[in-house]
Design a protein around this motif. Structure first.
Motif, PDB file in Angstrom:
ATOM      1  N   UNK A 104       0.919  -1.015   0.555  1.00 20.49           N
ATOM      2  CA  UNK A 104      -0.197   0.034   0.376  1.00 20.49           C
ATOM      3  C   UNK A 104       0.926   0.986  -0.117  1.00 20.49           C
ATOM      4  N   UNK A 105       1.079   2.187  -0.522  1.00 24.63           N
ATOM      5  CA  UNK A 105       1.573   3.185  -0.688  1.00 24.63           C
ATOM      6  C   UNK A 105       0.837   4.205  -0.988  1.00 24.63           C
ATOM      7  N   UNK A 106       0.313   4.446  -0.052  1.00 25.18           N
ATOM      8  CA  UNK A 106      -0.469   5.684   0.522  1.00 25.18           C
ATOM      9  C   UNK A 106      -0.075   7.756   0.491  1.00 25.18           C
ATOM     10  N   UNK A 107      -0.716   8.501   0.354  1.00 29.60           N
ATOM     11  CA  UNK A 107      -0.963   9.805  -0.231  1.00 29.60           C
ATOM     12  C   UNK A 107      -0.267  10.436   1.054  1.00 29.60           C
ATOM     13  N   UNK A 108      -1.511   9.973   2.346  1.00 34.39           N
ATOM     14  CA  UNK A 108      -1.548  10.410   3.422  1.00 34.39           C
ATOM     15  C   UNK A 108      -0.805   9.725   4.840  1.00 34.39           C
ATOM     16  N   UNK A 109      -0.232   9.859   6.425  1.00 35.83           N
ATOM     17  CA  UNK A 109      -0.219   9.184   7.668  1.00 35.83           C
ATOM     18  C   UNK A 109      -1.237   8.533   8.111  1.00 35.83           C
ATOM     19  N   UNK A 110      -2.325   9.937   7.690  1.00 34.05           N
ATOM     20  CA  UNK A 110      -3.905   8.858   7.997  1.00 34.05           C
ATOM     21  C   UNK A 110      -3.956   7.135   7.754  1.00 34.05           C
ATOM     22  N   UNK A 111      -3.615   7.337   6.282  1.00 35.80           N
ATOM     23  CA  UNK A 111      -4.218   6.248   6.028  1.00 35.80           C
ATOM     24  C   UNK A 111      -3.405   5.289   5.909  1.00 35.80           C
ATOM     25  N   UNK A 112      -2.193   4.482   6.350  1.00 42.24           N
ATOM     26  CA  UNK A 112      -1.456   3.817   6.291  1.00 42.24           C
ATOM     27  C   UNK A 112      -1.467   4.141   8.199  1.00 42.24           C
ATOM     28  N   UNK A 113      -1.409   4.593   9.204  1.00 44.68           N
ATOM     29  CA  UNK A 113      -1.993   4.305  10.308  1.00 44.68           C
ATOM     30  C   UNK A 113      -3.375   4.008  10.846  1.00 44.68           C
ATOM     31  N   UNK A 114      -4.412   4.125   9.799  1.00 47.54           N
ATOM     32  CA  UNK A 114      -5.396   2.849  10.079  1.00 47.54           C
ATOM     33  C   UNK A 114      -5.497   1.816   9.247  1.00 47.54           C
ATOM     34  N   UNK A 115      -4.342   0.923   8.134  1.00 48.42           N
ATOM     35  CA  UNK A 115      -4.573  -0.139   8.177  1.00 48.42           C
ATOM     36  C   UNK A 115      -3.198  -0.867   9.214  1.00 48.42           C
ATOM     37  N   UNK A 116      -2.827   0.030   9.729  1.00 48.67           N
ATOM     38  CA  UNK A 116      -1.733  -0.736  11.173  1.00 48.67           C
ATOM     39  C   UNK A 116      -2.565  -0.685  12.667  1.00 48.67           C
ATOM     40  N   UNK A 117      -3.425  -0.248  12.890  1.00 55.21           N
ATOM     41  CA  UNK A 117      -4.698  -0.069  13.387  1.00 55.21           C
ATOM     42  C   UNK A 117      -5.575  -1.675  13.194  1.00 55.21           C
ATOM     43  N   UNK A 118      -5.687  -1.575  12.142  1.00 52.94           N
ATOM     44  CA  UNK A 118      -6.283  -3.144  11.696  1.00 52.94           C
ATOM     45  C   UNK A 118      -5.764  -3.471  11.628  1.00 52.94           C
ATOM     46  N   UNK A 119      -4.289  -3.645  11.776  1.00 53.47           N
ATOM     47  CA  UNK A 119      -3.609  -5.306  11.864  1.00 53.47           C
ATOM     48  C   UNK A 119      -3.419  -5.301  11.019  1.00 53.47           C
ATOM     49  N   UNK A 120      -3.628  -4.936   9.631  1.00 58.14           N
ATOM     50  CA  UNK A 120      -3.158  -5.513   8.435  1.00 58.14           C
ATOM     51  C   UNK A 120      -2.111  -5.144   7.489  1.00 58.14           C
ATOM     52  N   UNK A 121      -1.151  -4.326   8.309  1.00 57.59           N
ATOM     53  CA  UNK A 121       0.609  -4.421   7.920  1.00 57.59           C
ATOM     54  C   UNK A 121       1.574  -4.680   9.031  1.00 57.59           C
ATOM     55  N   UNK A 122       3.017  -4.943   8.476  1.00 60.16           N
ATOM     56  CA  UNK A 122       3.797  -6.291   8.900  1.00 60.16           C
ATOM     57  C   UNK A 122       4.514  -5.053   9.325  1.00 60.16           C
ATOM     58  N   UNK A 123       6.459  -5.756  10.095  1.00 66.08           N
ATOM     59  CA  UNK A 123       6.491  -4.998  10.367  1.00 66.08           C
ATOM     60  C   UNK A 123       7.962  -4.678   9.290  1.00 66.08           C
ATOM     61  N   UNK A 124       8.169  -3.655   9.164  1.00 65.09           N
ATOM     62  CA  UNK A 124       9.535  -3.411   8.726  1.00 65.09           C
ATOM     63  C   UNK A 124      11.187  -3.664   8.973  1.00 65.09           C
ATOM     64  N   UNK A 125      11.685  -4.299   8.235  1.00 64.83           N
ATOM     65  CA  UNK A 125      13.218  -4.175   8.606  1.00 64.83           C
ATOM     66  C   UNK A 125      13.544  -3.049   9.410  1.00 64.83           C
ATOM     67  N   UNK A 126      14.554  -3.331  10.179  1.00 67.53           N
ATOM     68  CA  UNK A 126      14.969  -1.890  11.252  1.00 67.53           C
ATOM     69  C   UNK A 126      15.917  -1.733  10.085  1.00 67.53           C
ATOM     70  N   UNK A 127      16.653  -2.111   9.185  1.00 68.54           N
ATOM     71  CA  UNK A 127      17.897  -1.627   8.057  1.00 68.54           C
ATOM     72  C   UNK A 127      16.735  -0.358   6.753  1.00 68.54           C
ATOM     73  N   UNK A 128      15.497  -1.050   7.496  1.00 72.35           N
ATOM     74  CA  UNK A 128      15.043  -0.212   5.863  1.00 72.35           C
ATOM     75  C   UNK A 128      14.283   1.244   6.462  1.00 72.35           C
ATOM     76  N   UNK A 129      13.754   1.590   7.571  1.00 72.95           N
ATOM     77  CA  UNK A 129      12.537   2.408   8.152  1.00 72.95           C
ATOM     78  C   UNK A 129      14.051   3.186   9.304  1.00 72.95           C
ATOM     79  N   UNK A 130      14.972   3.003   9.414  1.00 73.06           N
ATOM     80  CA  UNK A 130      16.198   3.314  10.069  1.00 73.06           C
ATOM     81  C   UNK A 130      16.772   4.357   9.308  1.00 73.06           C
TER      82      UNK A 130
END
Length: 356
Positions: A104-130
């Protein structure tokens, strides 16, 4: 307008496997855009799937060229479903584990946050997010910002002097701005700003600001572009927009009498476009590779020079006459961008104040 509402489910997704990379058809060795090898990353080229399904709230004009580059680099078949960010996020929730979406490539963080809170996203590798400052990614590592955009008060320099502009977004409720303001209440970026206003200042204060601006009889426009165009004509003195619309116009006409004003509060909210991997993804390795691709130096420079957004990966600078993100962050209250997901109550507030 359509009401956009997210359904919240319970659960936290678990982390998926390690980062895979792209395969160069003209070489025996797989490489990324930055020249890293499969061996260096502990992966083999055979681990990379050859299909990827992207649900993109970013339109094709903004990211189509990059997706073509990624497709050419990997040899994979890329399917993209373009659409409204909130509606695509809702589609993923409605489709459940049968969703074909890998990314999911979202235009804003709110939609990304909604999917996270719904349990539909996975934890990304720390090397990526850092690679991205903690202000512009999920605190739990469930999504990462790719580019940033800043809310600004753009102004016509023939009508307003810089020293006349208030340091707070609340200063524009002063009656001296009567008939001089342009805004776009039905625009998604404006509504994300109002959500940020609610989160940081509270419901009553947000309502007070909306009522104060409304009392100043602002001119209503359909989007950010039309506001900036009105500013260039001197139709309005100030306008509430995202920063990059003026940058685009100045590429064609650098002499337009319009400049940015950054307030010292939530009026200069930094929101992000970002990426998450769906927990039911059929192609998780190439999904992670695509996320890494978007944060590499070439892609980040593409966004800086072609869409005029703020690159979020470390070491890549924004283009144009812009304040640095570090300067802007000093001005605003710290905010978890995942909490910008409550668009439904923002719409209710805008309707209550009779703005939409």
């Amino acid at each position: 307008m359509k009401r956009r509402q997210f359904v919240y489910l319970v659960g936290i997704a678990t982390a998926s496997g390690g980062l895979a990379i792209a395969c160069d058809a003209n070489s025996n060795q797989a490489t990324t855009e930055l020249g890293q090898t499969a061996t260096e990353l502990g992966q083999t080229a055979t681990e990379l799937e050859q299909e990827l399904v992207i649900y993109s709230g970013r339109n094709e004009k903004l990211i189509g060229e990059l997706i073509k580059q990624f497709e050419a680099q990997t040899g994979a078949k890329i399917q993209v479903r373009y659409g409204d960010t909130a509606e695509l996020a809702s589609a993923i929730l409605e489709e459940g584990t049968n969703s074909p979406a890998d990314v999911f490539f979202g235009q804003d963080a709110g939609a990304l946050g909604a999917l996270q809170k719904a349990g539909r996203t996975v934890q990304l590798p720390s090397a990526l997010v850092n690679q991205v400052d903690s202000a512009y990614r999920s605190p739990e590592g469930q999504w990462v910002g790719v580019t940033g955009r800043v809310r600004t008060v753009d102004y016509n320099t023939n009508l307003v002097k810089a020293e006349e502009l208030p340091s707070s977004i609340f200063g524009f409720t002063d009656p001296k701005w009567q008939g001089k303001i342009g805004w776009a209440p039905t625009n998604g970026s404006f509504q994300s700003f109002v959500t940020g206003l609610r989160v940081t200042e509270g419901e009553d204060r947000a309502k007070e600001w909306l009522e104060g601006i409304k009392a100043n009889d602002p001119k209503v426009y359909p989007n950010n572009t039309s506001i900036v165009e009105a500013l260039t004509r001197g139709e309005i003195a100030v306008g509430f927009v995202n920063h990059y619309y003026l940058e685009r116009i100045k590429q064609d006409n650098p002499e337009v009498p319009v400049e940015h004003h950054f307030t010292e509060d939530i009026g200069s909210l930094v929101n992000v476009a970002g990426i998450a991997i769906i927990n039911s993804a059929n192609h998780p390795n190439i999904a992670q590779t695509f996320a890494e691709f978007l944060l590499n130096e070439d892609a980040q420079n593409y966004f800086a020079s072609q869409t005029y957004e703020y690159p979020l990966a470390s070491g890549v600078a924004a283009k144009g006459n812009l304040k640095s993100l570090n300067e802007i962050r000093k001005q605003e209250k710290r905010i978890d961008l995942s909490n910008l997901n409550d668009l439904d109550n923002t719409l209710k507030l805008l309707q209550q104040v009779a703005i939409i």
